[in-house]
Design a protein around this motif. Structure first.
Motif, short mmCIF file in Angstrom:
data_model
loop_
_atom_site.label_atom_id
_atom_site.label_comp_id
_atom_site.label_asym_id
_atom_site.label_seq_id
_atom_site.Cartn_x
_atom_site.Cartn_y
_atom_site.Cartn_z
N GLN A 92 -3.45 104.30 -23.31
CA GLN A 92 -3.15 105.70 -23.61
C GLN A 92 -4.33 106.64 -23.32
OE1 GLN A 92 0.36 106.51 -24.86
NE2 GLN A 92 0.15 104.73 -23.54
N HIS A 93 -5.35 106.09 -22.68
CA HIS A 93 -6.50 106.90 -22.29
C HIS A 93 -6.35 107.38 -20.86
CE1 HIS A 93 -10.95 106.89 -20.91
NE2 HIS A 93 -10.67 108.09 -21.39
N ARG A 94 -6.41 106.44 -19.89
CA ARG A 94 -6.36 106.83 -18.48
C ARG A 94 -5.35 105.99 -17.68
NH1 ARG A 94 -11.52 108.65 -16.81
NH2 ARG A 94 -10.87 108.36 -14.66
N ALA A 95 -4.40 105.38 -18.41
CA ALA A 95 -3.25 104.69 -17.78
C ALA A 95 -3.58 103.36 -17.12
CB ALA A 95 -2.53 105.60 -16.79
N MET A 96 -4.76 102.81 -17.35
CA MET A 96 -5.05 101.45 -16.89
C MET A 96 -4.17 100.46 -17.66
SD MET A 96 -6.84 99.32 -15.08
CE MET A 96 -7.20 97.56 -15.10
N LEU A 97 -3.75 99.38 -17.01
CA LEU A 97 -2.99 98.36 -17.71
C LEU A 97 -3.91 97.54 -18.60
CD1 LEU A 97 -0.45 97.06 -15.02
CD2 LEU A 97 -0.32 99.05 -16.54
N VAL A 98 -3.50 97.32 -19.83
CA VAL A 98 -4.34 96.60 -20.79
C VAL A 98 -4.08 95.10 -20.77
CG1 VAL A 98 -4.43 98.63 -22.26
CG2 VAL A 98 -2.73 96.85 -22.73
N ALA A 99 -3.04 94.66 -20.06
CA ALA A 99 -2.72 93.23 -20.02
C ALA A 99 -2.11 92.89 -18.67
CB ALA A 99 -1.76 92.85 -21.14
N GLU A 100 -2.43 91.70 -18.19
CA GLU A 100 -1.84 91.17 -16.97
C GLU A 100 -1.52 89.70 -17.19
OE1 GLU A 100 -3.77 92.63 -13.13
OE2 GLU A 100 -5.39 92.96 -14.55
N GLY A 101 -0.52 89.20 -16.47
CA GLY A 101 -0.20 87.78 -16.55
C GLY A 101 0.30 87.38 -17.92
N SER A 102 -0.17 86.25 -18.41
CA SER A 102 0.24 85.73 -19.71
C SER A 102 -0.91 84.93 -20.30
CB SER A 102 1.48 84.85 -19.57
OG SER A 102 1.21 83.73 -18.71
N GLY A 103 -0.79 84.60 -21.58
CA GLY A 103 -1.85 83.82 -22.22
C GLY A 103 -1.80 83.95 -23.71
N ASN A 104 -2.94 83.78 -24.37
CA ASN A 104 -3.06 83.93 -25.81
C ASN A 104 -4.28 84.81 -26.07
OD1 ASN A 104 -4.22 83.01 -28.63
ND2 ASN A 104 -2.05 82.47 -28.61
N ALA A 105 -4.12 85.81 -26.92
CA ALA A 105 -5.20 86.76 -27.15
C ALA A 105 -5.18 87.24 -28.60
CB ALA A 105 -5.05 87.95 -26.20
N ARG A 106 -6.33 87.73 -29.06
CA ARG A 106 -6.42 88.34 -30.39
C ARG A 106 -5.94 89.77 -30.36
NH1 ARG A 106 -12.42 87.42 -32.45
NH2 ARG A 106 -11.51 88.44 -34.30
N GLY A 107 -5.91 90.37 -29.20
CA GLY A 107 -5.47 91.74 -29.00
C GLY A 107 -5.62 92.06 -27.52
N PHE A 108 -5.53 93.33 -27.17
CA PHE A 108 -5.61 93.73 -25.77
C PHE A 108 -6.73 94.76 -25.60
CE2 PHE A 108 -1.12 92.78 -26.72
CZ PHE A 108 -1.02 91.62 -25.95
N VAL A 109 -7.59 94.51 -24.64
CA VAL A 109 -8.71 95.40 -24.37
C VAL A 109 -8.56 95.95 -22.96
CG1 VAL A 109 -11.22 95.63 -24.19
CG2 VAL A 109 -10.22 94.09 -25.90
N CYS A 110 -8.52 97.27 -22.85
CA CYS A 110 -8.48 97.89 -21.53
C CYS A 110 -9.79 97.60 -20.81
CB CYS A 110 -8.29 99.40 -21.68
SG CYS A 110 -8.39 100.29 -20.12
N PRO A 111 -9.73 96.96 -19.64
CA PRO A 111 -10.98 96.62 -18.96
C PRO A 111 -11.74 97.82 -18.40
CG PRO A 111 -9.09 96.06 -17.59
CD PRO A 111 -8.54 96.48 -18.92
N TYR A 112 -11.08 98.97 -18.35
CA TYR A 112 -11.69 100.15 -17.74
C TYR A 112 -12.73 100.79 -18.68
CZ TYR A 112 -11.54 104.18 -14.47
OH TYR A 112 -11.82 105.15 -13.55
N HIS A 113 -12.28 101.20 -19.87
CA HIS A 113 -13.18 101.87 -20.80
C HIS A 113 -13.22 101.19 -22.17
CE1 HIS A 113 -12.05 105.08 -17.88
NE2 HIS A 113 -13.36 105.28 -17.89
N HIS A 114 -12.59 100.02 -22.26
CA HIS A 114 -12.66 99.17 -23.46
C HIS A 114 -12.00 99.77 -24.69
CE1 HIS A 114 -15.88 96.03 -22.11
NE2 HIS A 114 -15.04 96.35 -21.14
N TRP A 115 -10.99 100.59 -24.50
CA TRP A 115 -10.12 100.88 -25.64
C TRP A 115 -9.42 99.57 -26.00
CZ3 TRP A 115 -7.19 106.09 -26.17
CH2 TRP A 115 -8.09 107.16 -26.05
N SER A 116 -9.32 99.28 -27.29
CA SER A 116 -8.75 98.01 -27.71
C SER A 116 -7.55 98.23 -28.63
CB SER A 116 -9.81 97.15 -28.41
OG SER A 116 -10.37 97.85 -29.51
#
Length: 401
Positions: A92-116
């Motif tokens: 919700q910051h600059r429209a980067m996707l916060v998740a790709e593919g599949s897996g197991n995670a504690r949450g989702f971190v945007c790789p662009y500016h690290h909104w989590s």
């Protein structure tokens, strides 16, 4: 050139509804036109339940997978409470996707500016935003969608006011209850190919009893003759419909032996074992069901003339434990690949034909009963969407009240 959608055009679609022997096909523009596709996205995909995958893909807390439909990136996750969540994967910051593919995670971190974001989609971290005026972290979570699980399939709905799905699928669920699909097994599908034809061409082909004995004539399909197709009536307002096709012998299956080689689903009745069942929940899920295997097709449009399709298989519990399972499945898939290749070639050529100035609205055979049911589902929604956006219709409705 894209068409202008008018009252006359929308009302003309009504002739595709009703008795299959009286109805005509939808206009070619419904399969090719960019403006109609945008209208259709709002009419169907914004308000209807869309299949996105299987519940077993997210068994444990933190499990997630991503997908998309009508160009909306989606992430489905199981949160720490064990609840299923579906949300936009667009930061919700600059429209980067916060998740790709599949897996197991504690949450989702945007790789662009690290909104989590949490597994529920809540914004839990936004670095260096403390000086931004009136920034409300609670107002910047990932948009959540409604979620419903039916027979092990995960459905989402962008419309928070949408009515539940399952009550409108009672007749379909009763017809396929012997498969117990919620407990069926199957591997995660391979990455979906992008198919170069309109999603409705695909959905229609999946449910067309008319072509089976003609296009697929030969030992891999002749035990399912088109003459034994039947089309049960769907209740008013139903969210799905059925096609049955009788077989020349019990437990018919798509392989060189023409008979089931995997364990038969144990709950099937004798009636179900003497037919193939095709169950359809438009606009996104088709099921092709034999006694020993179910092929599911999850359809995901991305343009007026292209779509993706996730193709998976389900088998009876325990079938995959057989040491010969992979060899038996290879035999089945070698046969089905020939049939699929025939279908896909036809679908591609149909799309080419639909672009022609000589394409017209055709008429149906009785063996195309499923197409009339599909049209009934489609046209009702097209008309409703036109009423929603047509000021004169709104005014008339207010005056009537």
């Amino acid at each position: 050139m894209p068409i202008t959608i008018t009252e006359e055009f929308i009302q003309s679609l009504a002739s595709s509804k009703g008795d299959v022997l009286e109805a005509e096909t939808l206009p070619p523009e419904c399969y090719t036109d960019a403006n109609f596709y945008e209208f259709e996205k709002e009419a169907l995909f914004t308000h209807d339940w869309l299949c996105v995958g299987r519940e077993e893909w997210v068994k444990e807390p933190g499990d997630y997978f991503t997908t998309s439909t009508v160009n909306e990136p989606i992430v489905v996750a199981r949160n720490r409470k064990g609840e299923l969540k579906a949300m936009s994967s667009v930061c919700q910051h600059r429209a980067m996707l916060v998740a790709e593919g599949s897996g197991n995670a504690r949450g989702f971190v945007c790789p662009y500016h690290h909104w989590s974001y949490s597994l529920d989609g809540d914004l839990v971290g936004a670095p260096a935003m403390n000086k931004t005026c009136e920034f409300d972290r609670k107002a910047n979570g990932l948009p959540n969608f409604k979620v419903e699980v039916w027979e092990g399939f995960i459905f989402i709905n962008f419309d928070q006011n949408a009515a539940p799905l399952a009550p409108r699928l009672t007749h379909v669920q009763e017809a396929i209850s012997g498969y117990d699909l919620a407990n069926a097994e199957g591997p995660r599908p391979d990455p979906a190919p992008r198919l170069m034809w309109n999603w409705k061409v695909m959905f229609e082909n999946n449910n067309d009893g008319y072509h089976a004995s003609r296009l697929h004539h030969g030992p891999l399909h002749d035990f399912v003759p088109s003459e034994q197709a039947s089309f049960p009536d769907a209740p008013k307002g139903a969210a799905g419909y059925l096609r049955f096709n009788g077989t020349l012998h019990p437990d018919a299956s798509f392989n060189p032996t023409q008979k089931a080689v995997l364990p038969v689903f144990p709950g099937l009745s004798d009636e179900a074992r003497n037919r193939m069942t095709f169950a359809n929940i438009p606009p996104s899920l088709s099921l092709v069901m034999t006694s020993d295997m179910v092929i599911y097709l999850i359809i995901r449009p991305d343009s007026p003339e292209t779509h993706y399709m996730d193709t998976g298989v389900l088998v009876a519990p325990g079938a995959m434990a057989d040491e010969a399972y992979e060899h038996k499945m290879e035999m089945i898939m070698n046969s089905t690949s020939h049939i699929i290749a025939q279908d896909w070639h036809v679908d591609e050529m149909v799309q080419l034909g639909l672009r022609s100035r000589f394409a017209k609205r055709g008429r149906y055979s009785w063996q195309e009963g499923a197409q009339a049911q599909f049209n009934e589902w489609l046209v009702d929604r097209y008309l409703a969407e036109w009423d929603r956006r047509d000021p004169s219709a709104v005014g008339a409705a207010v005056a009537a009240e």
